[in-house]
Design a protein around this motif. Structure first.
Motif, PDB file in Angstrom:
ATOM      1  N   LEU A 379       2.025  -7.831  -4.079  1.00  0.00           N
ATOM      2  CA  LEU A 379       2.340  -6.440  -4.403  1.00  0.00           C
ATOM      3  C   LEU A 379       2.449  -5.571  -3.154  1.00  0.00           C
ATOM      4  O   LEU A 379       2.899  -4.429  -3.234  1.00  0.00           O
ATOM      5  N   ASP A 380       2.055  -6.068  -1.989  1.00  0.00           N
ATOM      6  CA  ASP A 380       2.121  -5.370  -0.699  1.00  0.00           C
ATOM      7  C   ASP A 380       1.250  -4.125  -0.658  1.00  0.00           C
ATOM      8  O   ASP A 380       1.363  -3.305   0.241  1.00  0.00           O
ATOM      9  N   LYS A 381       0.414  -3.922  -1.649  1.00  0.00           N
ATOM     10  CA  LYS A 381      -0.506  -2.792  -1.616  1.00  0.00           C
ATOM     11  C   LYS A 381      -1.637  -3.056  -2.596  1.00  0.00           C
ATOM     12  O   LYS A 381      -1.529  -3.898  -3.482  1.00  0.00           O
ATOM     13  N   VAL A 382      -2.708  -2.317  -2.373  1.00  0.00           N
ATOM     14  CA  VAL A 382      -3.856  -2.462  -3.260  1.00  0.00           C
ATOM     15  C   VAL A 382      -3.612  -1.655  -4.530  1.00  0.00           C
ATOM     16  O   VAL A 382      -3.296  -0.464  -4.469  1.00  0.00           O
ATOM     17  N   THR A 383      -3.672  -2.313  -5.670  1.00  0.00           N
ATOM     18  CA  THR A 383      -3.427  -1.643  -6.951  1.00  0.00           C
ATOM     19  C   THR A 383      -4.756  -1.428  -7.658  1.00  0.00           C
ATOM     20  O   THR A 383      -5.523  -2.364  -7.846  1.00  0.00           O
ATOM     21  N   LEU A 384      -4.982  -0.150  -8.026  1.00  0.00           N
ATOM     22  CA  LEU A 384      -6.232   0.215  -8.692  1.00  0.00           C
ATOM     23  C   LEU A 384      -5.925   0.910 -10.011  1.00  0.00           C
ATOM     24  O   LEU A 384      -4.766   1.251 -10.294  1.00  0.00           O
ATOM     25  N   LEU A 385      -6.955   1.139 -10.790  1.00  0.00           N
ATOM     26  CA  LEU A 385      -6.801   1.900 -12.036  1.00  0.00           C
ATOM     27  C   LEU A 385      -7.245   3.346 -11.823  1.00  0.00           C
ATOM     28  O   LEU A 385      -7.872   3.961 -12.673  1.00  0.00           O
TER      29      LEU A 385
END
Length: 469
Positions: A379-385
């Motif tokens: 995803l090339d980035k940190v995905t958070l909620l």
């Protein structure tokens, strides 16, 4: 259902590890013992004059003796001037008590014929009953007192008289004859070694056969004498305590042998009015059948009670400023004790078997969930909620121009950092126009909904506003 469905079920089953973890840890009681040194203040003797004084050959009781007696009757706790004990301490201490000075006893054998003989006699105490033309014979006799002033012994002596009857069932010809034993013992003030149980500053004296080992007799008692002038005051040490105790231990109960008894009855039990029925019942053996009478000797209990009264007197007098002048020379109230301290504490104990079961379930759940995150680095980035990520995912109008690939931190810092947002009443553009009956639209009233938008387009709600959407 797929792998995510299985992972969801496994995670849901993780609730089972709660009871397992509860079983894995329990509360247990652990007792530890060690030797400690305790310092206390306790008078080794009852001070001279504690009971009051004699004048005109009469004992005038002191307030101290009355206070000690009432505390004994009410079973008030005994608090020593002692270094507090953490837990329970068992130690030996020297305190006041009584020692046996002289004792004599006499035994009367009672035959089967005596049961039916109205003229049978035994015991030093007996009375003739003219109404029944028979002797009242002692069944239990207890008297605790002090010697009269004209006694050849010194007055600081407790005189204990005890008589008890022991008789088996007269209907059983194989039973031995009965006996009546009467004893007279004299007790004098003494210093005793007690086994004490200390909790904090409260102390108890356990009652066991060898409690109160006599170390030496006390010499601080003054004698009553008929030669003392009537107006001369003479201090008294322990007599008030023994007289008070006698109120609770005195018994004077008799039996009356019947010449013509009714069937199944061989004795007439007729206690005198002065008898202490509660004390008599305490030492009566109710397991006997028929006409058998068995009584237990109360001497040990009476002496132990007298020792406790003396011990309480030693505790109370500890703070007297003139105590050193009222006890034998060379004695001190300061004592250092070697005690055995027992401390009971609550501790946690772990049962690794239950913990292992919970850990296995948690490991299985982790193994099912980890594959769901496989490939997150693409995803090339940190995905958070976070709220920003959720807003981007649902294409929020406020974030339409933002580059979602930058991530939350970069997006806030580069693009949205200066945007002022506010929570409040936001115009709902979808409801800004009204529709006529012919289908044409015309300007209407703006509708509002609650939401977050740029601060200049948000109105603060006021009283009376309604939100239908």
């Amino acid at each position: 259902m797929g792998f995510p469905g299985f992972a969801t079920i496994v995670v849901a089953l993780m609730i089972i590890d709660g009871p397992l973890l509860q079983r894995a840890t329990t509360v247990d009681v652990v007792t530890s013992t060690k030797n400690v040194t305790l310092a206390l203040n306790l008078s080794p003797e009852v001070p001279n004059g504690f009971s009051g004084y004699g004048q005109y050959h009469t004992l005038n009781t002191s307030s101290s003796a009355i206070s000690v007696s009432v505390d004994w009757k009410n079973r008030a706790p005994i608090h020593l001037d002692i270094q507090p004990c953490n837990g329970t301490c068992i130690a030996k201490a020297i305190g006041p008590g009584v020692a046996l000075s002289n004792c004599s006893s006499q035994t009367w054998e009672i035959s089967r014929a005596d049961v039916y003989d109205p003229n049978a006699t035994w015991g030093l105490w007996r009375a003739y009953d003219s109404l029944h033309d028979a002797w009242r014979l002692p069944m239990m006799y207890t008297l605790l007192g002090y010697l009269a002033p004209n006694s050849p012994r010194r007055s600081e002596v407790a005189k204990l008289q005890v008589g008890v009857l022991h008789w088996d069932d007269p209907e059983d010809e194989n039973m031995p004859n009965g006996t009546y034993v009467e004893s007279t013992c004299y007790y004098v003030p003494a210093m005793l070694e007690y086994d004490l149980v200390v909790r904090g500053t409260e102390v108890t004296i356990p009652d066991h056969p060898d409690q109160g080992r006599v170390l030496q007799t006390a010499n601080n008692s003054l004698s009553f004498s008929l030669d003392v002038p009537p107006d001369q005051v003479q201090p008294n040490t322990m007599d008030a305590l023994s007289l008070y105790l006698n109120l609770f231990v005195n018994v004077n109960s008799s039996v009356l042998s019947a010449a013509n008894p009714p069937p199944g009855q061989f004795w007439g039990l007729d206690p005198f009015p002065s008898s202490n029925s509660a004390q008599l019942a305490k030492y009566f053996d109710y397991t006997q059948v028929g006409g058998a009478i068995h009584l237990t000797d109360p001497t040990h209990d009476i002496v132990f009670a007298l020792n406790e009264l003396m011990f309480r007197a030693g505790v109370m007098s500890t703070n007297w400023t003139n105590l050193a002048d009222l006890i034998d020379p060379g004695l001190s109230i300061k004592q250092t004790l070697q005690a055995e301290q027992t401390v009971t504490e609550n501790v946690y104990r772990s049962d690794l078997r239950w913990f292992a079961g919970a850990a296995i379930l948690e490991i299985i759940a982790v193994l099912f969930v980890l594959p769901l995150f496989w490939g997150w680095w693409t995803l090339d980035k940190v995905t958070l909620l976070s709220p920003f990520e959720v807003a981007l995912a649902f294409d929020a109008p406020l974030l339409k121009e933002a580059n979602s690939a930058q991530g939350v931190a970069a997006m806030v810092e580069s693009e949205m950092g200066s945007t002022q947002v506010k929570w409040g009443a936001v115009p709902d553009r979808s409801n800004f126009y009204d529709t006529d009956s012919d289908g044409t639209q015309r300007n209407g009233n703006a509708a509002y909904r609650l939401g977050i938008a740029e601060s200049q387009s948000v109105m603060t709600p006021h009283k009376g506003m309604r939100f239908d959407v």
